[in-house]
Write an enzyme that holds these catalytic residues in place. Structure first.
Site, PDB file in Angstrom:
ATOM      1  N   THR A 126      65.182 -53.736  17.069  1.00 41.59           N
ATOM      2  CA  THR A 126      65.797 -52.284  16.708  1.00 41.59           C
ATOM      3  C   THR A 126      66.090 -52.395  15.455  1.00 41.59           C
ATOM      4  OG1 THR A 126      66.999 -52.606  18.758  1.00 41.59           O
ATOM      5  CG2 THR A 126      68.097 -51.034  17.100  1.00 41.59           C
ATOM      6  N   ARG A 268      99.574 -55.552  44.711  1.00 37.85           N
ATOM      7  CA  ARG A 268     100.389 -54.601  44.228  1.00 37.85           C
ATOM      8  C   ARG A 268     100.941 -53.731  45.548  1.00 37.85           C
ATOM      9  NH1 ARG A 268     103.720 -52.967  40.236  1.00 37.85           N
ATOM     10  NH2 ARG A 268     103.682 -50.634  39.735  1.00 37.85           N
ATOM     11  N   HIS A 338      94.086 -50.493  39.101  1.00 38.11           N
ATOM     12  CA  HIS A 338      95.162 -51.405  38.723  1.00 38.11           C
ATOM     13  C   HIS A 338      96.212 -50.488  38.055  1.00 38.11           C
ATOM     14  CE1 HIS A 338      92.396 -55.034  38.614  1.00 38.11           C
ATOM     15  NE2 HIS A 338      93.683 -55.742  38.139  1.00 38.11           N
ATOM     16  N   GLY A 340      98.400 -48.401  35.461  1.00 41.65           N
ATOM     17  CA  GLY A 340      98.764 -48.690  34.036  1.00 41.65           C
ATOM     18  C   GLY A 340      98.423 -50.041  33.713  1.00 41.65           C
ATOM     19  N   GLU A 363      68.878 -53.271  25.772  1.00 46.05           N
ATOM     20  CA  GLU A 363      67.313 -53.337  26.262  1.00 46.05           C
ATOM     21  C   GLU A 363      66.892 -52.038  26.893  1.00 46.05           C
ATOM     22  OE1 GLU A 363      66.473 -57.017  28.000  1.00 46.05           O
ATOM     23  OE2 GLU A 363      68.330 -58.139  26.932  1.00 46.05           O
ATOM     24  N   THR A 365      68.388 -47.680  26.610  1.00 36.20           N
ATOM     25  CA  THR A 365      69.422 -47.048  27.585  1.00 36.20           C
ATOM     26  C   THR A 365      69.177 -46.509  28.977  1.00 36.20           C
ATOM     27  OG1 THR A 365      68.433 -44.840  26.463  1.00 36.20           O
ATOM     28  CG2 THR A 365      69.911 -46.194  25.119  1.00 36.20           C
TER      29      THR A 365
HETATM   30  C1  FAD Z   1      75.828 -55.374  21.764  1.00 39.32           C
HETATM   31  C2  FAD Z   1      74.265 -54.966  21.396  1.00 39.32           C
HETATM   32  C3  FAD Z   1      73.320 -56.019  21.354  1.00 39.32           C
HETATM   33  C4  FAD Z   1      71.965 -55.565  21.058  1.00 39.32           C
HETATM   34  N1  FAD Z   1      71.029 -56.754  20.856  1.00 39.32           N
HETATM   35  C5  FAD Z   1      69.927 -56.389  20.599  1.00 39.32           C
HETATM   36  C6  FAD Z   1      68.961 -57.445  20.032  1.00 39.32           C
HETATM   37  O1  FAD Z   1      69.048 -58.807  20.224  1.00 39.32           O
HETATM   38  N2  FAD Z   1      67.740 -57.134  19.508  1.00 39.32           N
HETATM   39  C7  FAD Z   1      67.586 -56.093  19.494  1.00 39.32           C
HETATM   40  O2  FAD Z   1      66.388 -55.605  18.920  1.00 39.32           O
HETATM   41  N3  FAD Z   1      68.301 -54.692  19.631  1.00 39.32           N
HETATM   42  C8  FAD Z   1      69.370 -55.081  20.272  1.00 39.32           C
HETATM   43  N4  FAD Z   1      70.261 -54.074  20.426  1.00 39.32           N
HETATM   44  C9  FAD Z   1      69.732 -52.709  20.196  1.00 39.32           C
HETATM   45  C10 FAD Z   1      69.682 -51.886  21.547  1.00 39.32           C
HETATM   46  O3  FAD Z   1      68.655 -52.248  22.238  1.00 39.32           O
HETATM   47  C11 FAD Z   1      69.558 -50.290  21.033  1.00 39.32           C
HETATM   48  O4  FAD Z   1      70.997 -50.080  20.637  1.00 39.32           O
HETATM   49  C12 FAD Z   1      69.217 -49.531  22.035  1.00 39.32           C
HETATM   50  O5  FAD Z   1      67.868 -49.600  22.566  1.00 39.32           O
HETATM   51  C13 FAD Z   1      69.502 -47.921  21.719  1.00 39.32           C
HETATM   52  O6  FAD Z   1      69.279 -47.692  20.431  1.00 39.32           O
HETATM   53  P1  FAD Z   1      69.908 -46.833  19.412  1.00 39.32           P
HETATM   54  O7  FAD Z   1      71.324 -47.619  19.553  1.00 39.32           O
HETATM   55  O8  FAD Z   1      69.236 -46.614  18.159  1.00 39.32           O
HETATM   56  O9  FAD Z   1      70.318 -45.453  20.134  1.00 39.32           O
HETATM   57  P2  FAD Z   1      69.264 -44.192  20.038  1.00 39.32           P
HETATM   58  O10 FAD Z   1      67.876 -44.418  20.239  1.00 39.32           O
HETATM   59  O11 FAD Z   1      69.636 -43.520  18.896  1.00 39.32           O
HETATM   60  O12 FAD Z   1      69.885 -43.404  21.132  1.00 39.32           O
HETATM   61  C14 FAD Z   1      70.905 -42.644  21.049  1.00 39.32           C
HETATM   62  C15 FAD Z   1      71.139 -41.728  22.476  1.00 39.32           C
HETATM   63  O13 FAD Z   1      69.848 -40.828  22.478  1.00 39.32           O
HETATM   64  C16 FAD Z   1      69.257 -41.129  23.348  1.00 39.32           C
HETATM   65  N5  FAD Z   1      67.723 -40.794  23.629  1.00 39.32           N
HETATM   66  C17 FAD Z   1      66.960 -41.231  22.623  1.00 39.32           C
HETATM   67  N6  FAD Z   1      65.678 -40.980  22.672  1.00 39.32           N
HETATM   68  C18 FAD Z   1      65.688 -40.221  23.877  1.00 39.32           C
HETATM   69  C19 FAD Z   1      64.578 -39.691  24.388  1.00 39.32           C
HETATM   70  N7  FAD Z   1      63.548 -39.575  24.413  1.00 39.32           N
HETATM   71  N8  FAD Z   1      65.008 -38.965  25.644  1.00 39.32           N
HETATM   72  C20 FAD Z   1      66.129 -38.738  26.000  1.00 39.32           C
HETATM   73  N9  FAD Z   1      67.323 -39.432  25.259  1.00 39.32           N
HETATM   74  C21 FAD Z   1      67.015 -40.042  24.418  1.00 39.32           C
HETATM   75  C22 FAD Z   1      69.589 -42.328  24.045  1.00 39.32           C
HETATM   76  O14 FAD Z   1      69.323 -42.518  25.579  1.00 39.32           O
HETATM   77  C23 FAD Z   1      71.162 -42.669  23.543  1.00 39.32           C
HETATM   78  O15 FAD Z   1      71.668 -41.891  24.616  1.00 39.32           O
HETATM   79  C24 FAD Z   1      71.472 -54.334  20.915  1.00 39.32           C
HETATM   80  C25 FAD Z   1      72.641 -53.276  20.870  1.00 39.32           C
HETATM   81  C26 FAD Z   1      73.882 -53.730  21.189  1.00 39.32           C
HETATM   82  C27 FAD Z   1      75.056 -52.484  21.167  1.00 39.32           C
END
Ligand code: FAD
Length: 382
Positions: A126, A268, A338, A340, A363, A365
């Site tokens: 990413t 509870r 739960h 409050g 991994e 969305t």
């Molecule tokens: C705690 C954490 C740990 C992570 N660890 C890693 C890691 O170790 N290595 C790594 O490489 N990445 C890592 N990530 C990144 C993670 O994989 C990405 O955040 C995720 O893939 C989403 O990418 P983005 O955040 O850029 O969201 P975006 O891609 O910008 O998406 C934003 C929104 O738009 C939606 N969207 C985007 N494209 C489409 C489409 N074509 N159709 C419909 N909806 C769409 C998405 O579903 C989402 O709701 C991590 C993220 C977090 C929060």
């Protein structure tokens, strides 16, 4: 598929559960508050085989099956989803990429210390401007004599700061699009490679997430993992298997949230009786228990297919989508049951509620899982 677990798998579940209850449970909130990743536990994780769960014994791994992997991940997530996320990212992303596509020399050099808990793995796909559309990455690796020079940055990297090695994807041939991306192993301490901002997160706070930066970072040619131009395609295969891990994490988290809610429901009392005797509370508990069981079966099916060497991209995406979404409902119902007390930090419900949201994002969305599923389910009908 035989849905029953073997005696060995029952024993594995019991031993990981006992470990999580004694070594993780007492510290869950302390680590969460401090955003502390308990690196000091890595030798203990390694003793249980948790640092190289599915890798062969010749690399120091525990040689467990994908179903066994799900059991381990579930049991860690049931108690501490954030520590579990780190174990899943180490095993299922960074180390898995080297195991699946690395050369024999790379496996010997890196998998062995990773499985021994001496080193922690990170995986960088990413970027700030390319998440779901990971193929649009801007990080580049340019040929320089007998090596490659990497420039760019990666966003949201689990163990970006504390990881000892990272498998990073970078563009090696812009003309070839997603077939012009290659993967490289970069060791911490390599000049030009450093961690950037550590994220201050809603949940999964004991799992460290940071930006990583490459500035004229030179790596020898033998640090490329897999063939030149195959890095993105290989990353997608890593993610297929990684999604089974996030599905198992979701099942374990949901189970933990459900058990906490069930326990509370019979402690509870309101209107002179335990709230667990009220029909609407019972319905929530029953519906969650049923959904968790369904998610577990979907997850084990994808894992069993992986164990059988079958293609399981569709099944892994379904397992990840369903398990993460029912986990969100289980954690939300946990807070509701739960009342409050679900809104304060004295009970575990609020932490499950914060942690769970990562499962529908990391991994791939939920929206992206639906795209993956639709492509395989619907586009073949065109
Ligand atoms: C705690 C954490 C740990 C992570 N660890 C890693 C890691 O170790 N290595 C790594 O490489 N990445 C890592 N990530 C990144 C993670 O994989 C990405 O955040 C995720 O893939 C989403 O990418 P983005 O955040 O850029 O969201 P975006 O891609 O910008 O998406 C934003 C929104 O738009 C939606 N969207 C985007 N494209 C489409 C489409 N074509 N159709 C419909 N909806 C769409 C998405 O579903 C989402 O709701 C991590 C993220 C977090 C929060």
């Amino acid at each position: 598929m035989d849905a029953r677990l073997t005696d060995e798998q029952d024993l594995l579940r019991r031993s990981i559960r006992e470990f999580a209850e004694t070594e993780l449970r007492p510290y869950v909130m302390e680590w969460d508050e401090a955003q502390h990743f308990p690196r000091e536990l890595l030798p203990k994780f390694a003793e249980l085989g948790l640092m190289g769960i599915q890798f062969p014994e010749e690399y120091g791994g525990a040689a467990m099956s994908a179903v066994d992997y799900c059991i381990c991940i579930e049991e860690l997530a049931r108690v501490d989803p954030s520590v579990c996320l780190s174990v899943a990212a180490h095993n299922g992303l960074g180390a898995a990429h080297i195991f699946m596509f690395g050369s024999e020399a790379q496996k010997q050099a890196y998998l062995t210390p990773l499985a021994a808990g001496e080193k922690l793995a990170a995986w960088g796909l990413t970027e700030a401007s390319s998440g779901s559309d990971a193929g649009a990455m801007r990080t580049t690796a340019s040929r320089d004599g007998d090596g490659w020079v990497i420039n760019g940055s990666k966003q949201f990297i689990t163990h970006g700061k504390y990881g000892d090695i990272i498998v990073v994807m970078a563009v090696t041939n812009k003309e070839r699009g997603s077939r012009g991306i290659s993967a490289f192993i970069v060791e911490r301490g390599t000049p030009g490679f450093r961690a950037g901002k550590k994220e201050d997160k809603l949940g999964m706070r004991a799992s460290e997430t940071s930006e990583v930066i490459f500035e004229n970072c030179r790596v020898p040619a033998e640090q490329m993992v897999g063939a030149e131009g195959q890095g993105f395609i290989n990353a997608l295969q890593v993610l297929d298997a990684g999604r089974i891990g996030i599905a198992a994490l979701s099942v374990g988290l949901a189970q933990g949230a459900y058990e906490a809610a069930r326990r509370y429901a019979f402690e509870r009392r309101q209107f002179g009786q335990p709230i667990g005797t009220f029909q609407s509370i019972r319905a929530k508990l029953v519906d969650n228990a049923t959904r968790i069981e369904a998610a577990r079966l979907l997850t084990y099916r994808a894992a069993a297919m992986k164990d059988a060497g079958q293609r399981m991209s569709l099944e892994a995406a379904m397992a990840k989508l369903y398990s993460s979404e029912i986990a969100v409902r289980a954690a939300e119902d946990g807070v509701q049951i739960h009342g409050g007390y679900g809104f304060v930090k004295d009970y575990p419900a609020e932490k499950y509620f914060r942690d769970v949201k990562l499962t529908t994002i990391g991994e791939g969305t939920s929206e992206i899982q639906r795209l993956v599923i639709a492509r395989q389910l619907l586009d073949s009908e065109k």
